[in-house]
Enzyme design. Structure first.
Site, PDB file in Angstrom:
ATOM      1  N   ASP A 345       0.872  -1.164   0.000  1.00  0.00           N
ATOM      2  CA  ASP A 345       0.000   0.000   0.000  1.00  0.00           C
ATOM      3  C   ASP A 345       0.920   1.228   0.000  1.00  0.00           C
ATOM      4  OD1 ASP A 345      -2.253   1.741   0.445  1.00  0.00           O
ATOM      5  OD2 ASP A 345      -1.658   1.794   2.550  1.00  0.00           O
ATOM      6  N   ASP A 542      -1.895  -1.079   5.874  1.00  0.00           N
ATOM      7  CA  ASP A 542      -2.194  -0.618   7.229  1.00  0.00           C
ATOM      8  C   ASP A 542      -3.637  -0.174   7.433  1.00  0.00           C
ATOM      9  OD1 ASP A 542      -1.910   1.774   5.641  1.00  0.00           O
ATOM     10  OD2 ASP A 542      -1.740   2.888   7.520  1.00  0.00           O
ATOM     11  N   ASP A 546      -7.166  -1.735   3.033  1.00  0.00           N
ATOM     12  CA  ASP A 546      -6.188  -2.770   2.674  1.00  0.00           C
ATOM     13  C   ASP A 546      -6.613  -4.153   3.152  1.00  0.00           C
ATOM     14  OD1 ASP A 546      -4.372  -0.894   1.564  1.00  0.00           O
ATOM     15  OD2 ASP A 546      -3.642  -0.402   3.566  1.00  0.00           O
TER      16      ASP A 546
END
Length: 645
Positions: A345, A542, A546
């Site tokens: 990410d 995080d 996600d």
């Protein structure tokens, strides 16, 4: 609240470190739990005693050998019988007990006792590996806070941690364990967070800082406002994660376990066939045949194969835990060793998640600092991360804020506020804005191509300028991407941010591919496509968005420090200290663990095959078979344990 500045009152202390007496009791209980070690060593001592007594009285020697058999083989026989009765399956425990009893039946009491002793000792060593893998969590549980000192209108009161509610104010004295997650409201201290993040150096905490349950307060008193109930603390989540890990088994170990049942049946059938057919087909005597069969039963047993996987995996998990990387199971360590691609990410993972102003561009005729002052004044009433970045920039440049009035949010665009009697608007800059002056439009395109998030500044209805903001790369991002590339692992970035921003951040970090403008389901589709193309994929993230991608990946890694609860729940691995470098280091450790497992399997299979062939071609004595077989078991366990170093 002012009363809390007058010193720390003398009240009953909250959760403290266990006192020496508790630690001694804990050590004694720990020793008693390791009864395998006690029984194994006792069995060995009885074996040596029986061997020494044998020259004086054979009868007494046999009785002592029986005691050695019982002491060393009781747990294994019990486990083997439970497997036979409950699962209707044979395992290596019954094979070894049968081999030992077979040796005793033909007069080889000492060899049978040696087999029992070394088999029990190897089992104790494997238990030791399991204990070491759980050592960090057991120490963490021993620090679990039970009480807290709550500050209220009626003074200070010692309460159970389970009774705390969000908003309670606690006092934590020097040297005490912080009993709940919270915010520091008064005081300052250095807090040792090693139990949570793996950081060895205490972290300074002052007003407004977060603190975690289970961490150790330093030299100063802290007044902490509770932000999470006991069951929702990061501490409680860590315990739950690691307890879950104890019940997970690597695929390689599950394969070995399935193989064990089939293999054990084949060995028993082959032993029975040898005893029945060899005298008829080969003309061997009954005693010679039975001896050969017992040697075969010993050397063909898969003890070393069964012990090839878990000690190595458990040792690797223990080593990771000491560095703040928690696995939810050995299966994930096993999978991590096969990693082909790591997907990241962007915001909060590769980047710090804290945007900063990179440029303020103003049109001709406007004073730059005046424009910055107006923007920061308007944004000071907003809690948006971009707004905070603009206010921080103004503070850095020493700009004085003015009073802003009538601030309102313009849905999907930005904000509007009155500063010094003029209406200022700050919002999303659009490249298709036909009314924007050519100079601003050209600058907008350049800033956007460099990965900036660009906001347009307007005064009344006039175009004033552009303010560019960008999330900064984490300090370890470039190093971890470089390390993964050296390991032959490709990297991908998946983000909901604009494609231009994604590509710019990917270039800065060295990421191979970047995909932007992704919704959570788009990230999942990319992960699925990567798995079809490359096999084992790791996803590092995080945020809530996600979570689906973390679940879809072969191994999901969550940033534990700033990660959301949803990400932590679905992830397979948690980086408690948010240290990106641990991604590459943990993959490297998983590869080492798999390499050791392969070494063990090849070595164990080779020894078994060599001993079986040697038994029928050259002839192997039962003592040599016992030493060769059980010695190889000890070696594979010790080879796995070296990851603990």
């Amino acid at each position: 609240m002012q009363a809390i500045h007058k010193g720390v009152p003398a009240v009953q202390q909250s959760s403290k470190l266990p006192d020496p007496r508790k630690r001694r009791r804990h050590s004694l209980l720990s020793m008693l739990r390791h009864r395998e070690i006690v029984l194994a060593l006792g069995s060995g001592l009885l074996m040596l005693t029986a061997w020494g007594v044998g020259s004086i009285s054979q009868t007494v020697s046999v009785f002592i050998y029986v005691a050695a058999y019982f002491m060393g083989g009781f747990l294994q026989a019990k486990e083997g019988l439970e497997t036979l009765i409950k699962e209707r399956d044979l395992d290596v425990n019954l094979l070894m007990i049968a081999a030992a009893l077979g040796a005793a039946s033909i007069g080889y009491w000492n060899e049978g006792a040696m087999l029992i002793f070394i088999f029990a000792l190897s089992g104790a060593l494997e238990s030791f590996a399991s204990e070491r893998s759980q050592k960090d969590i057991s120490e963490l549980i021993s620090l679990k806070p039970e009480t807290a000192v709550r500050v209220g209108e009626d003074g200070m009161k010692v309460v159970a941690v389970e009774d705390l509610v969000i908003g309670d104010l606690l006092i934590v004295k020097p040297g005490e364990i912080i009993p709940a997650d919270g915010l520091v409201r008064s005081g300052g201290s250095a807090v040792n967070q090693a139990t949570i993040t793996g950081e060895s150096i205490p972290v300074d905490k002052s007003i407004g800082d977060n603190v975690f349950a289970g961490t150790l307060n330093g030299e100063g008193a802290l007044y902490v406002e509770v932000t999470s109930p006991a069951e929702g603390t990061l501490f409680a989540k860590i315990i739950a994660l690691v307890e879950q890990a104890q019940n997970e088994t690597p695929e390689s170990q599950r394969f070995i376990k399935r193989l064990e049942g089939v293999y054990a049946k084949v060995v028993v059938a082959a032993t029975a066939g040898l005893i029945l057919l060899a005298p008829l087909l080969l003309g061997w005597s009954w005693s010679f045949t039975f001896y050969k069969a017992m040697v075969f039963l010993v050397v063909a047993s898969p003890c070393a194969l069964v012990s090839s996987v878990m000690p190595a995996m458990l040792s690797a998990m223990s080593k990771s835990a000491r560095k703040g990387v928690l696995f939810k199971g050995g299966a994930h360590m096993d999978n991590l060793g096969n990693t082909q691609v790591v997907a990241f990410d962007k915001t909060g993972t590769l980047t710090a998640g804290q945007p900063v102003v990179t440029e303020l561009f103003v049109a001709e005729g406007y004073d730059r600092l005046e424009v910055l002052a107006a923007c920061a004044s308007a944004e000071s009433l907003s809690e948006h991360p971009l707004a905070r970045a603009i206010v921080e920039r103004a503070a850095i440049e020493g700009v004085q804020l003015r009073e802003a009035e009538d601030m309102k949010s313009i849905t999907g665009w930005g904000i509007e506020a009155r500063v010094d009697g003029r209406i200022w608007r700050i919002g999303k800059a659009e490249e298709h804005d036909a009314a924007m002056p050519d100079g601003l439009l050209a600058r907008l395109k350049k800033l956007a191509s460099e990965g900036n998030t660009v906001s347009l500044i307007m005064q009344d209805n006039n175009y004033v300028g552009l303010i560019a903001l960008q999330d900064t790369l984490r300090s370890q991002a470039v190093a971890v991407i470089s390390k993964l590339r050296e390991m032959g692992i490709a990297t991908v970035m998946l983000t909901g941010d604009r494609s231009e921003t994604a590509k710019a951040v990917a270039r800065a970090a060295g990421v191979d591919q970047a995909f932007g403008d992704l919704l959570p389901e788009d990230k999942v589709n990319h992960i699925k496509n990567l798995r079809k193309k490359h096999g084992h994929i790791v996803m590092v993230g995080d945020g809530v968005n996600d979570a689906p991608a973390l679940a879809a990946a072969t191994v999901g890694m969550a940033m534990g420090g700033g990660g959301t609860g949803a990400a932590l729940e679905v992830a397979d691995v948690v980086l408690m200290n948010d240290n990106l470098e641990m991604v590459a280091e943990t993959v490297a450790l998983a590869r080492r663990a798999r390499k050791i497992v392969k070494q063990n399997l090849v070595f164990a299979a080779g020894i078994i095959l060599t001993l079986i062939i040697g038994n029928f071609v050259q002839g192997i004595s039962l003592p040599l078979g016992v030493i060769g077989h059980e010695g190889s078991t000890l070696l594979v366990i010790l080879n796995g344990l070296r990851l603990l170093r």
